[in-house]
Design a protein around this motif. Structure first.
Motif, PDB file in Angstrom:
ATOM      1  N   THR A  41      21.810 127.986  29.291  1.00  0.00           N
ATOM      2  CA  THR A  41      20.879 128.592  28.351  1.00  0.00           C
ATOM      3  C   THR A  41      20.937 130.095  28.577  1.00  0.00           C
ATOM      4  N   PHE A  42      21.025 130.868  27.506  1.00  0.00           N
ATOM      5  CA  PHE A  42      21.062 132.311  27.714  1.00  0.00           C
ATOM      6  C   PHE A  42      20.058 133.026  26.822  1.00  0.00           C
ATOM      7  N   LEU A  43      19.628 134.190  27.307  1.00  0.00           N
ATOM      8  CA  LEU A  43      18.712 135.059  26.584  1.00  0.00           C
ATOM      9  C   LEU A  43      19.479 136.226  25.991  1.00  0.00           C
ATOM     10  N   TYR A  44      19.005 136.713  24.853  1.00  0.00           N
ATOM     11  CA  TYR A  44      19.596 137.898  24.237  1.00  0.00           C
ATOM     12  C   TYR A  44      18.477 138.672  23.567  1.00  0.00           C
ATOM     13  N   ARG A  45      18.715 139.958  23.313  1.00  0.00           N
ATOM     14  CA  ARG A  45      17.677 140.769  22.673  1.00  0.00           C
ATOM     15  C   ARG A  45      18.079 141.171  21.256  1.00  0.00           C
ATOM     16  N   GLY A  46      19.157 141.933  21.107  1.00  0.00           N
ATOM     17  CA  GLY A  46      19.482 142.462  19.785  1.00  0.00           C
ATOM     18  C   GLY A  46      20.807 141.982  19.240  1.00  0.00           C
ATOM     19  N   SER A  47      21.272 140.842  19.683  1.00  0.00           N
ATOM     20  CA  SER A  47      22.618 140.372  19.310  1.00  0.00           C
ATOM     21  C   SER A  47      22.560 138.963  18.741  1.00  0.00           C
ATOM     22  N   GLN A  48      21.678 138.743  17.759  1.00  0.00           N
ATOM     23  CA  GLN A  48      21.476 137.393  17.243  1.00  0.00           C
ATOM     24  C   GLN A  48      22.753 136.792  16.657  1.00  0.00           C
ATOM     25  N   GLU A  49      23.464 137.580  15.844  1.00  0.00           N
ATOM     26  CA  GLU A  49      24.678 137.047  15.223  1.00  0.00           C
ATOM     27  C   GLU A  49      25.720 136.678  16.274  1.00  0.00           C
ATOM     28  N   LEU A  50      25.911 137.541  17.259  1.00  0.00           N
ATOM     29  CA  LEU A  50      26.860 137.254  18.334  1.00  0.00           C
ATOM     30  C   LEU A  50      26.426 136.016  19.116  1.00  0.00           C
ATOM     31  N   ALA A  51      25.124 135.908  19.383  1.00  0.00           N
ATOM     32  CA  ALA A  51      24.608 134.763  20.134  1.00  0.00           C
ATOM     33  C   ALA A  51      24.839 133.454  19.370  1.00  0.00           C
ATOM     34  N   GLU A  52      24.551 133.468  18.083  1.00  0.00           N
ATOM     35  CA  GLU A  52      24.712 132.252  17.280  1.00  0.00           C
ATOM     36  C   GLU A  52      26.181 131.847  17.196  1.00  0.00           C
ATOM     37  N   ARG A  53      27.078 132.844  17.040  1.00  0.00           N
ATOM     38  CA  ARG A  53      28.510 132.531  16.988  1.00  0.00           C
ATOM     39  C   ARG A  53      28.999 131.963  18.320  1.00  0.00           C
ATOM     40  N   LEU A  54      28.494 132.520  19.424  1.00  0.00           N
ATOM     41  CA  LEU A  54      28.905 132.036  20.738  1.00  0.00           C
ATOM     42  C   LEU A  54      28.459 130.594  20.944  1.00  0.00           C
ATOM     43  N   VAL A  55      27.215 130.304  20.603  1.00  0.00           N
ATOM     44  CA  VAL A  55      26.708 128.935  20.751  1.00  0.00           C
ATOM     45  C   VAL A  55      27.515 127.965  19.892  1.00  0.00           C
ATOM     46  N   ALA A  56      27.762 128.336  18.639  1.00  0.00           N
ATOM     47  CA  ALA A  56      28.507 127.457  17.736  1.00  0.00           C
ATOM     48  C   ALA A  56      29.924 127.204  18.258  1.00  0.00           C
ATOM     49  N   GLY A  57      30.584 128.260  18.720  1.00  0.00           N
ATOM     50  CA  GLY A  57      31.940 128.120  19.228  1.00  0.00           C
ATOM     51  C   GLY A  57      32.010 127.235  20.453  1.00  0.00           C
ATOM     52  N   LEU A  58      31.053 127.384  21.373  1.00  0.00           N
ATOM     53  CA  LEU A  58      31.059 126.572  22.587  1.00  0.00           C
ATOM     54  C   LEU A  58      30.669 125.129  22.294  1.00  0.00           C
ATOM     55  N   HIS A  59      29.815 124.921  21.299  1.00  0.00           N
ATOM     56  CA  HIS A  59      29.497 123.554  20.885  1.00  0.00           C
ATOM     57  C   HIS A  59      30.744 122.851  20.365  1.00  0.00           C
ATOM     58  N   GLU A  60      31.570 123.575  19.614  1.00  0.00           N
ATOM     59  CA  GLU A  60      32.808 122.994  19.083  1.00  0.00           C
ATOM     60  C   GLU A  60      33.748 122.574  20.213  1.00  0.00           C
ATOM     61  N   GLN A  61      33.655 123.254  21.335  1.00  0.00           N
ATOM     62  CA  GLN A  61      34.493 122.936  22.488  1.00  0.00           C
ATOM     63  C   GLN A  61      33.848 121.902  23.410  1.00  0.00           C
ATOM     64  N   GLY A  62      32.680 121.390  23.007  1.00  0.00           N
ATOM     65  CA  GLY A  62      32.010 120.366  23.797  1.00  0.00           C
ATOM     66  C   GLY A  62      31.011 120.907  24.800  1.00  0.00           C
TER      67      GLY A  62
END
Length: 246
Positions: free
Chosen positions: A32-53
């Motif tokens: 689980t990670f926290l972010y402040r001003g990088s919502q788009e980057l955070a969402e893309r990272l989560v989606a990409g890692l979900h695709e990898q399992g």
């Protein structure tokens, strides 16, 4: 404590934090990670890692604010379950010579880099104490060990993290909790990439190994400090700088 099942990383959407999130997730660890001003980057990272399992979640949080951190930690523990390890990575720079530094630039760096570590750790440490286990890894910097012109605010914040690490390590050692720090030198992140080419060449000349470090270099050390093999190590600062401070 065995190797961690769930790790919380602050500032996980970009740079070193992103590399740590990717490394842990690739090894089957829930992150689980926290972010402040990088919502788009955070969402893309989560989606990409979900695709990898990967099992990864992201929560917006301003680590400068104790109330926001308290709420985020409570939500994470409720939704995501127990946390075994914490990586305090969130950090910023606002460089200027001291006589030209604005009060808000001093405050923003200290509040993000140092108060952020304090807020997140304080609101999670009781969870570790109740479970009589936990790993805290604080990302400091060689800037906390040596002076860097134009970075009095950054150097002060990173030196403070080192003192925080050593003191907290003594407080919680008997409860099965370890607290260590990693002090990277120049790492190939957006911050270094944005430097003028001449400045990058100048930096390389100062590094005995002749190269800039990678986020993978840092992530490997962080993973070691989170794992069972480092169970007898606490209060330590591991410098990762290609020999810069030798």
């Amino acid at each position: 404590m065995s190797d961690p099942q769930h790790v919380l990383v602050t500032g996980g959407a970009r740079g070193i934090g992103r590399g740590i999130v990717e490394d842990l997730a690739s090894r089957g660890i829930k992150v689980t990670f926290l972010y402040r001003g990088s919502q788009e980057l955070a969402e893309r990272l989560v989606a990409g890692l979900h695709e990898q399992g990967g099992d990864v979640s992201a929560y917006p949080c301003d680590v400068r604010r104790s109330d926001a951190v308290k709420e985020a930690i409570a939500t994470i523990l409720d939704r995501e379950g127990p946390v075994d390890g914490l990586v305090n990575n969130a950090g910023i720079t606002r460089d200027a010579l001291l006589f030209m530094m604005k009060d808000e630039n001093w405050a923003d760096v200290i509040e993000t880099n140092l108060y952020g570590v304090y807020h997140v750790t304080r609101h999670l440490i009781s969870h570790f104490l109740r479970r009589k286990q936990g790993r805290v890894v604080n990302i400091t910097s060689v800037a906390g060990l040596v002076g860097i012109m134009g970075q009095t605010n950054y150097c002060a914040s990173k030196a403070g993290i080192i003192g925080f690490t050593k003191s907290l390590a003594l407080e919680v050692a008997k409860q099965g909790i370890t607290v260590n720090a990693v002090a990277p030198g120049y790492i190939d992140t957006e911050m270094v990439a944005n430097l003028p080419e001449a400045k990058r060449e100048e930096l390389l000349k100062r590094v005995p190994m002749g190269r800039i470090g990678t986020v993978r270099d840092v992530a490997g050390v962080v993973r070691f400090l989170l794992g069972d093999e480092s169970r007898y190590m606490t209060g330590q600062v591991i410098t990762l700088d290609g020999g810069l401070t030798v």
